[in-house]
Design an enzyme around this catalytic site. Sequence first.
Site, PDB file in Angstrom:
ATOM      1  N   ARG A  67      -8.302 -49.519  50.751  1.00 25.83           N
ATOM      2  CA  ARG A  67      -7.234 -50.536  50.759  1.00 25.83           C
ATOM      3  C   ARG A  67      -7.469 -51.584  51.852  1.00 25.83           C
ATOM      4  O   ARG A  67      -6.977 -52.711  51.747  1.00 25.83           O
ATOM      5  CB  ARG A  67      -5.843 -49.878  50.901  1.00 25.83           C
ATOM      6  CG  ARG A  67      -4.690 -50.875  50.881  1.00 25.83           C
ATOM      7  CD  ARG A  67      -3.378 -50.277  50.409  1.00 25.83           C
ATOM      8  NE  ARG A  67      -3.050 -49.058  51.114  1.00 25.83           N
ATOM      9  CZ  ARG A  67      -2.624 -48.989  52.388  1.00 25.83           C
ATOM     10  NH1 ARG A  67      -2.469 -50.091  53.074  1.00 25.83           N
ATOM     11  NH2 ARG A  67      -2.346 -47.831  52.940  1.00 25.83           N
TER      12      ARG A  67
ATOM     13  N   TYR B 281       1.469 -72.660  37.332  1.00 25.10           N
ATOM     14  CA  TYR B 281       1.459 -71.472  36.464  1.00 25.10           C
ATOM     15  C   TYR B 281       2.836 -70.779  36.574  1.00 25.10           C
ATOM     16  O   TYR B 281       3.420 -70.715  37.666  1.00 25.10           O
ATOM     17  CB  TYR B 281       0.326 -70.542  36.905  1.00 25.10           C
ATOM     18  CG  TYR B 281       0.389 -69.200  36.248  1.00 25.10           C
ATOM     19  CD1 TYR B 281       0.351 -69.079  34.859  1.00 25.10           C
ATOM     20  CD2 TYR B 281       0.495 -68.036  36.994  1.00 25.10           C
ATOM     21  CE1 TYR B 281       0.438 -67.845  34.245  1.00 25.10           C
ATOM     22  CE2 TYR B 281       0.575 -66.797  36.394  1.00 25.10           C
ATOM     23  CZ  TYR B 281       0.551 -66.712  35.017  1.00 25.10           C
ATOM     24  OH  TYR B 281       0.634 -65.491  34.416  1.00 25.10           O
TER      25      TYR B 281
ATOM     26  N   ASP C  82      -4.821 -73.751  44.317  1.00 25.43           N
ATOM     27  CA  ASP C  82      -5.226 -72.785  43.294  1.00 25.43           C
ATOM     28  C   ASP C  82      -6.316 -73.461  42.469  1.00 25.43           C
ATOM     29  O   ASP C  82      -6.066 -74.411  41.723  1.00 25.43           O
ATOM     30  CB  ASP C  82      -3.996 -72.434  42.439  1.00 25.43           C
ATOM     31  CG  ASP C  82      -4.317 -71.447  41.321  1.00 25.43           C
ATOM     32  OD1 ASP C  82      -5.505 -71.316  40.957  1.00 25.43           O
ATOM     33  OD2 ASP C  82      -3.380 -70.821  40.805  1.00 25.43           O
TER      34      ASP C  82
ATOM     35  N   LYS D 215     -10.055 -65.121  35.460  1.00 25.04           N
ATOM     36  CA  LYS D 215     -10.405 -66.183  34.522  1.00 25.04           C
ATOM     37  C   LYS D 215     -11.916 -66.458  34.536  1.00 25.04           C
ATOM     38  O   LYS D 215     -12.685 -65.598  34.172  1.00 25.04           O
ATOM     39  CB  LYS D 215      -9.547 -67.406  34.836  1.00 25.04           C
ATOM     40  CG  LYS D 215      -8.034 -67.080  34.974  1.00 25.04           C
ATOM     41  CD  LYS D 215      -7.460 -66.576  33.693  1.00 25.04           C
ATOM     42  CE  LYS D 215      -6.079 -66.010  33.651  1.00 25.04           C
ATOM     43  NZ  LYS D 215      -5.222 -65.889  34.769  1.00 25.04           N
TER      44      LYS D 215
HETATM   45  C1  LIG Z   1      -3.686 -71.295  37.424  1.00 23.83           C
HETATM   46  C2  LIG Z   1      -3.366 -69.841  37.497  1.00 23.83           C
HETATM   47  N1  LIG Z   1      -3.158 -69.263  38.701  1.00 23.83           N
HETATM   48  C3  LIG Z   1      -2.856 -67.958  38.824  1.00 23.83           C
HETATM   49  C4  LIG Z   1      -2.736 -67.141  37.717  1.00 23.83           C
HETATM   50  C5  LIG Z   1      -2.371 -65.697  37.919  1.00 23.83           C
HETATM   51  O1  LIG Z   1      -3.498 -64.907  37.892  1.00 23.83           O
HETATM   52  P1  LIG Z   1      -3.474 -63.322  37.562  1.00 23.83           P
HETATM   53  O2  LIG Z   1      -3.043 -63.191  36.140  1.00 23.83           O
HETATM   54  O3  LIG Z   1      -4.891 -62.908  37.811  1.00 23.83           O
HETATM   55  O4  LIG Z   1      -2.508 -62.693  38.484  1.00 23.83           O
HETATM   56  C6  LIG Z   1      -2.955 -67.676  36.461  1.00 23.83           C
HETATM   57  C7  LIG Z   1      -2.849 -66.809  35.265  1.00 23.83           C
HETATM   58  O5  LIG Z   1      -2.889 -67.263  34.146  1.00 23.83           O
HETATM   59  C8  LIG Z   1      -3.265 -69.054  36.337  1.00 23.83           C
HETATM   60  O6  LIG Z   1      -3.454 -69.636  35.153  1.00 23.83           O
END
Ligand SMILES: Cc1ncc(COP(=O)(O)O)c(C=O)c1O
Length: 398
Positions: A60, A113, A185, A210
């Site tokens: 962890r 998101y 992000d 992704k």
């Molecule tokens: C731009 C973006 N940031 C963060 C996330 C969240 O990621 P996770 O599903 O790996 O927690 C997503 C999920 O679709 C996303 O599209």
Amino acid sequence: MGGKKMARFDTRAIHGGQKDKHPSNALNPPIFQTSTFVFDSIEHANKVMSFESDDYVYTRGNNPTLRLFEDKMAVLEQGVAAVAFASGMAAISSTIFSLLKPDETVIVHKTLYGSSYSVVTELLPRYNMKYKIVDLTDLKSLQESIDENVKLIFFETPSNPDLSIIDIKAVSKIAKENGIKVVVDNTFASPYFQNPLTLGVDVVVHSATKYICGHGDVVGGVAISKDEDYIMSLKFNYMCEFGGVMSPFNAWLLLRGLKTLGVRMRQHEKNAKEVANFLNNHDKILSVMYPGLPGFKGHFIAKEQMTGFGAMISFEVKGGLEAASKFVDSLKLAQIAVSLGDCETLVQLPAAITHRGYPRERLAEFGLTESMVRISVGLEDYRDIIEDLEQALDSIDN
Ligand SMILES: Cc1ncc(COP(=O)(O)O)c(C=O)c1O
């Protein structure tokens, strides 16, 4: 990688972050599938616990497979250090909480998101942390919304799902002048097309689920910075304590995926350009949101700060929600699913699925409509993707 000159991206994606040979001279790293690590003595334990030694304690907190993934991500984002998380949301929520105290404010872009939007608008207020939603494509609005309580700016560029392009350098400059931290992000661009740390950002976060993974078989996240002390604090005060640790097996799968990130992104983008042009010229399509289209609002900033435009496209079909639903239901190759960045082409209606948490009556304010379609263009032959889109558009009778 040794030497002064930084190797090119594809080389770094394969060799970057690896300092030593793998055990038994294996070409690939082993998966250290262990929860704990053994100390030689109490003296050794004391050294490890006080960070005098780089050895490991407990997965962890750290693990060699995770460390390799973190080191490679730091190299690919041109940062200094990184910390892996169990998911993109673990990375995003931990990073935001680590940079905000009660009574302080985060400014976020109007499209985010869905789960990030929920963290900001629902979780932060429970801890007396404030937020402001601003159109960050408008720098004047940003300037006007800054006051002494604003300590953080958080945005995606390109943003999910309307592909807003935010000028990273300009926002970072304004932030710096006001003593504000910036977190980006970078999920949609991937480190292949954009490196926000080189443009003045403090922390980059990714949903590694992704493009970094690329194969739709891992949920993971990562945060990267040039500030090693900050990453140490994010790792040991937040990741480790909230407990959102990545599994060694997932880190290993991500290391495997990263080797082909450049190859995949080039093909994803090639396919996306063909798809965007096809949609843009189709008489049943009302509008196409893709940073690679010269008529798109953020095109010129994207051209400045990205080395490619990615493979996420959103669009409006004529005929509203009914036509959009008919179109999506008629697809045969593209599949209806959340997530993105996989080999398979995935389609969804954000307002009904990934962004369901946005208030219905305020969708337009956030640049969304109920009928917006989002497509993650996959790695199938683009001609097959386009033929599929064409037959689905033919099924709409307007
Ligand atoms: C731009 C973006 N940031 C963060 C996330 C969240 O990621 P996770 O599903 O790996 O927690 C997503 C999920 O679709 C996303 O599209």
